[in-house]
Design an enzyme around this catalytic site. Structure first.
Site, PDB file in Angstrom:
ATOM      1  N   ASP A  36       0.870  -1.192   0.000  1.00 52.65           N
ATOM      2  CA  ASP A  36       0.000   0.000   0.000  1.00 52.65           C
ATOM      3  C   ASP A  36       0.895   1.225   0.000  1.00 52.65           C
ATOM      4  OD1 ASP A  36      -2.166   1.901   0.580  1.00 52.65           O
ATOM      5  OD2 ASP A  36      -3.292   0.191   1.364  1.00 52.65           O
ATOM      6  N   ASP A  63       3.294   1.963  -4.736  1.00 51.43           N
ATOM      7  CA  ASP A  63       2.308   2.857  -5.353  1.00 51.43           C
ATOM      8  C   ASP A  63       1.984   2.285  -6.735  1.00 51.43           C
ATOM      9  OD1 ASP A  63       0.927   4.847  -6.675  1.00 51.43           O
ATOM     10  OD2 ASP A  63       2.238   6.470  -6.014  1.00 51.43           O
ATOM     11  N   VAL A  64       0.737   1.868  -6.934  1.00 55.01           N
ATOM     12  CA  VAL A  64       0.389   1.193  -8.193  1.00 55.01           C
ATOM     13  C   VAL A  64       0.388   2.142  -9.396  1.00 55.01           C
ATOM     14  CG1 VAL A  64      -0.945  -0.596  -6.983  1.00 55.01           C
ATOM     15  CG2 VAL A  64      -2.142   1.403  -7.939  1.00 55.01           C
ATOM     16  N   ASN A  90      -6.237  -4.782  -5.679  1.00 55.47           N
ATOM     17  CA  ASN A  90      -7.386  -4.170  -5.012  1.00 55.47           C
ATOM     18  C   ASN A  90      -7.290  -2.654  -4.831  1.00 55.47           C
ATOM     19  OD1 ASN A  90      -9.580  -4.094  -2.735  1.00 55.47           O
ATOM     20  ND2 ASN A  90      -7.717  -3.400  -1.720  1.00 55.47           N
ATOM     21  N   TYR A 155     -14.814   6.686 -12.307  1.00 51.83           N
ATOM     22  CA  TYR A 155     -14.862   5.417 -11.563  1.00 51.83           C
ATOM     23  C   TYR A 155     -15.533   4.333 -12.398  1.00 51.83           C
ATOM     24  CZ  TYR A 155     -15.322   2.317  -7.506  1.00 51.83           C
ATOM     25  OH  TYR A 155     -15.226   1.246  -6.641  1.00 51.83           O
ATOM     26  N   LYS A 159     -13.731   0.888 -13.768  1.00 55.39           N
ATOM     27  CA  LYS A 159     -14.147  -0.455 -13.349  1.00 55.39           C
ATOM     28  C   LYS A 159     -14.659  -1.281 -14.538  1.00 55.39           C
ATOM     29  CE  LYS A 159     -13.038   0.040  -9.021  1.00 55.39           C
ATOM     30  NZ  LYS A 159     -11.915  -0.722  -8.437  1.00 55.39           N
ATOM     31  N   THR A 190     -16.866   0.769   3.846  1.00 54.73           N
ATOM     32  CA  THR A 190     -15.419   0.895   4.073  1.00 54.73           C
ATOM     33  C   THR A 190     -15.083   2.384   4.140  1.00 54.73           C
ATOM     34  OG1 THR A 190     -14.736   1.147   1.770  1.00 54.73           O
ATOM     35  CG2 THR A 190     -15.041  -1.126   2.554  1.00 54.73           C
TER      36      THR A 190
HETATM   37  N1  LIG Z   1     -16.319   0.331  -0.788  1.00 58.00           N
HETATM   38  C1  LIG Z   1     -17.106   0.090  -1.824  1.00 58.00           C
HETATM   39  O1  LIG Z   1     -18.315   0.370  -1.802  1.00 58.00           O
HETATM   40  C2  LIG Z   1     -16.560  -0.579  -3.051  1.00 58.00           C
HETATM   41  C3  LIG Z   1     -17.476  -1.120  -3.973  1.00 58.00           C
HETATM   42  C4  LIG Z   1     -16.992  -1.729  -5.132  1.00 58.00           C
HETATM   43  C5  LIG Z   1     -15.627  -1.805  -5.347  1.00 58.00           C
HETATM   44  N2  LIG Z   1     -14.762  -1.271  -4.433  1.00 58.00           N
HETATM   45  C6  LIG Z   1     -13.345  -1.366  -4.727  1.00 58.00           C
HETATM   46  O2  LIG Z   1     -12.706  -2.091  -3.708  1.00 58.00           O
HETATM   47  C7  LIG Z   1     -11.326  -1.696  -3.650  1.00 58.00           C
HETATM   48  C8  LIG Z   1     -10.980  -1.373  -2.204  1.00 58.00           C
HETATM   49  O3  LIG Z   1     -11.792  -0.297  -1.793  1.00 58.00           O
HETATM   50  P1  LIG Z   1     -12.175  -0.028  -0.271  1.00 58.00           P
HETATM   51  O4  LIG Z   1     -13.607   0.312  -0.245  1.00 58.00           O
HETATM   52  O5  LIG Z   1     -11.654  -1.094   0.594  1.00 58.00           O
HETATM   53  O6  LIG Z   1     -11.380   1.362  -0.070  1.00 58.00           O
HETATM   54  P2  LIG Z   1     -10.334   1.866   1.031  1.00 58.00           P
HETATM   55  O7  LIG Z   1     -10.219   3.329   0.773  1.00 58.00           O
HETATM   56  O8  LIG Z   1     -10.724   1.394   2.381  1.00 58.00           O
HETATM   57  O9  LIG Z   1      -8.990   1.115   0.605  1.00 58.00           O
HETATM   58  C9  LIG Z   1      -8.290   1.416  -0.571  1.00 58.00           C
HETATM   59  C10 LIG Z   1      -6.808   1.225  -0.317  1.00 58.00           C
HETATM   60  O10 LIG Z   1      -6.104   1.481  -1.552  1.00 58.00           O
HETATM   61  C11 LIG Z   1      -4.930   2.191  -1.226  1.00 58.00           C
HETATM   62  N3  LIG Z   1      -4.446   2.943  -2.382  1.00 58.00           N
HETATM   63  C12 LIG Z   1      -4.975   4.056  -2.947  1.00 58.00           C
HETATM   64  N4  LIG Z   1      -4.203   4.480  -3.943  1.00 58.00           N
HETATM   65  C13 LIG Z   1      -3.156   3.625  -4.028  1.00 58.00           C
HETATM   66  C14 LIG Z   1      -2.009   3.541  -4.855  1.00 58.00           C
HETATM   67  N5  LIG Z   1      -1.770   4.461  -5.808  1.00 58.00           N
HETATM   68  N6  LIG Z   1      -1.141   2.525  -4.678  1.00 58.00           N
HETATM   69  C15 LIG Z   1      -1.360   1.601  -3.696  1.00 58.00           C
HETATM   70  N7  LIG Z   1      -2.416   1.634  -2.873  1.00 58.00           N
HETATM   71  C16 LIG Z   1      -3.304   2.634  -3.038  1.00 58.00           C
HETATM   72  C17 LIG Z   1      -5.361   3.107  -0.082  1.00 58.00           C
HETATM   73  O11 LIG Z   1      -4.234   3.597   0.649  1.00 58.00           O
HETATM   74  C18 LIG Z   1      -6.248   2.189   0.735  1.00 58.00           C
HETATM   75  O12 LIG Z   1      -5.526   1.473   1.734  1.00 58.00           O
HETATM   76  C19 LIG Z   1     -11.193  -0.526  -4.597  1.00 58.00           C
HETATM   77  O13 LIG Z   1     -10.663  -0.986  -5.830  1.00 58.00           O
HETATM   78  C20 LIG Z   1     -12.617  -0.050  -4.772  1.00 58.00           C
HETATM   79  O14 LIG Z   1     -12.816   0.642  -5.977  1.00 58.00           O
HETATM   80  C21 LIG Z   1     -15.190  -0.671  -3.292  1.00 58.00           C
END
Ligand SMILES: NC(=O)c1ccc[n+]([C@@H]2O[C@H](COP(=O)([O-])OP(=O)(O)OC[C@H]3O[C@@H](n4cnc5c(N)ncnc54)[C@H](O)[C@@H]3O)[C@@H](O)[C@H]2O)c1
Length: 250
Positions: A36, A63-64, A90, A155, A159, A190
């Site tokens: 992360d 950093d992705v 993720n 977004y 996706k 989250t």
């Molecule tokens: N929460 C929702 O409702 C939801 C729904 C569908 C999909 N998602 C997807 O699930 C995944 C996780 O989301 P979440 O809800 O757990 O969010 P979150 O914000 O809790 O976690 C996301 C993590 O990604 C990390 N991150 C951000 N940019 C980064 C980078 N450049 N390099 C490395 N790490 C990075 C952040 O530091 C964080 O720890 C995401 O891809 C999100 O789009 C979330």
């Protein structure tokens, strides 16, 4: 133990769905690296201090949006492990606003993290896994891969891209016995949704026939299945975990 002797890396694993998946993999016997942003390490440390099992996961700053950073991550994994069995791709962000107002840099940033970041990590993982002759990659998409939402153009585009990128990569990976799938969560409680005002949150609940948001652990169960050998004939698929959100769309 469904993941005994498996080595798994979770990008964006310091929070939310990634953190829950890291923990779920640890519960099933995997060794886990959480990759992360460096800025996320403190909050991960706090979570680890309260959870001895989670504390066994190792953090590597990555950093992705940087190919160099992703390559350095995979060099470090190669130096640590004899194989990378699973990758949960993720890391993701949600940044938006009406398309007519959104700043170019915000639009492009979402694409860079959510779609191009998935590609960078998959590319590095595929190189390692092709050489091994096995492996499983799970890319995180969303129900917004196949439906629109006002204020979420970047977004939704990112996706939608992840789901079809997954199919394309799966075609290249299959001959090497490497599987690549995506998971599409509905809205999940989250930190990503933390800033959402209550009225919008209530409206979101109504979009899910089960009448609630998902829980991070419910997504983790699905990811664990795709990472595990139980999904040994599953590749190029998109597993929807959304409390009926998509099924209820007209
Ligand atoms: N929460 C929702 O409702 C939801 C729904 C569908 C999909 N998602 C997807 O699930 C995944 C996780 O989301 P979440 O809800 O757990 O969010 P979150 O914000 O809790 O976690 C996301 C993590 O990604 C990390 N991150 C951000 N940019 C980064 C980078 N450049 N390099 C490395 N790490 C990075 C952040 O530091 C964080 O720890 C995401 O891809 C999100 O789009 C979330």
């Amino acid at each position: 133990m469904r993941m005994a002797n498996k080595n798994v890396v979770v990008t964006g694993g310091a929070s939310g769905i990634g953190l829950a998946t890291a923990r779920r993999c640890l519960e099933e016997g995997a060794r886990v690296v959480i990759a992360d942003l460096a800025a996320a390490e403190d909050s991960l440390k706090a979570a680890q201090a309260a959870d001895p099992l989670l504390n066994t996961a190792r953090f590597i700053a990555a950093d992705v949006t940087s190919a160099d950073s992703v390559d350095a991550l995979f060099r470090e994994l190669a130096a640590t492990w004899n194989a990378v069995h699973g990758v949960f791709n993720n890391a993701g962000i949600a940044r938006g606003g009406p398309a007519v107002d959104v700043r170019d840099e915000d639009y492009l940033r979402v694409l860079d993290v959510n779609l191009h970041g998935v590609f960078r990590v998959a590319k590095a993982a595929m190189r390692a896994m092709f050489a091994q002759g096995h492996g499983s990659i799970v890319n995180c998409a969303s129900v917004l891969a196949s439906s629109g939402r006002p204020g979420a153009s970047a977004y939704c585009a990112s996706k939608g891209g992840v789901v079809n990128l997954t199919r394309a990569l799966a075609m290249e990976a299959a001959p090497f016995q490497v599987r690549i799938n995506s998971v599409s969560p509905g809205f999940v409680d989250t930190p990503l949704l933390a800033a959402m005002p209550d009225d919008r949150r209530q409206a979101l609940l109504r979009l899910h026939p089960m009448g609630r948001l998902g829980r991070d652990r419910e997504i983790a169960h699905a990811v664990l299945f795709l990472l595990s050998d139980e999904a040994s004939f599953v590749t190029g698929s998109n597993l929807v975990v959304d409390g009926g959100y998509s099924a209820g769309k007209e």
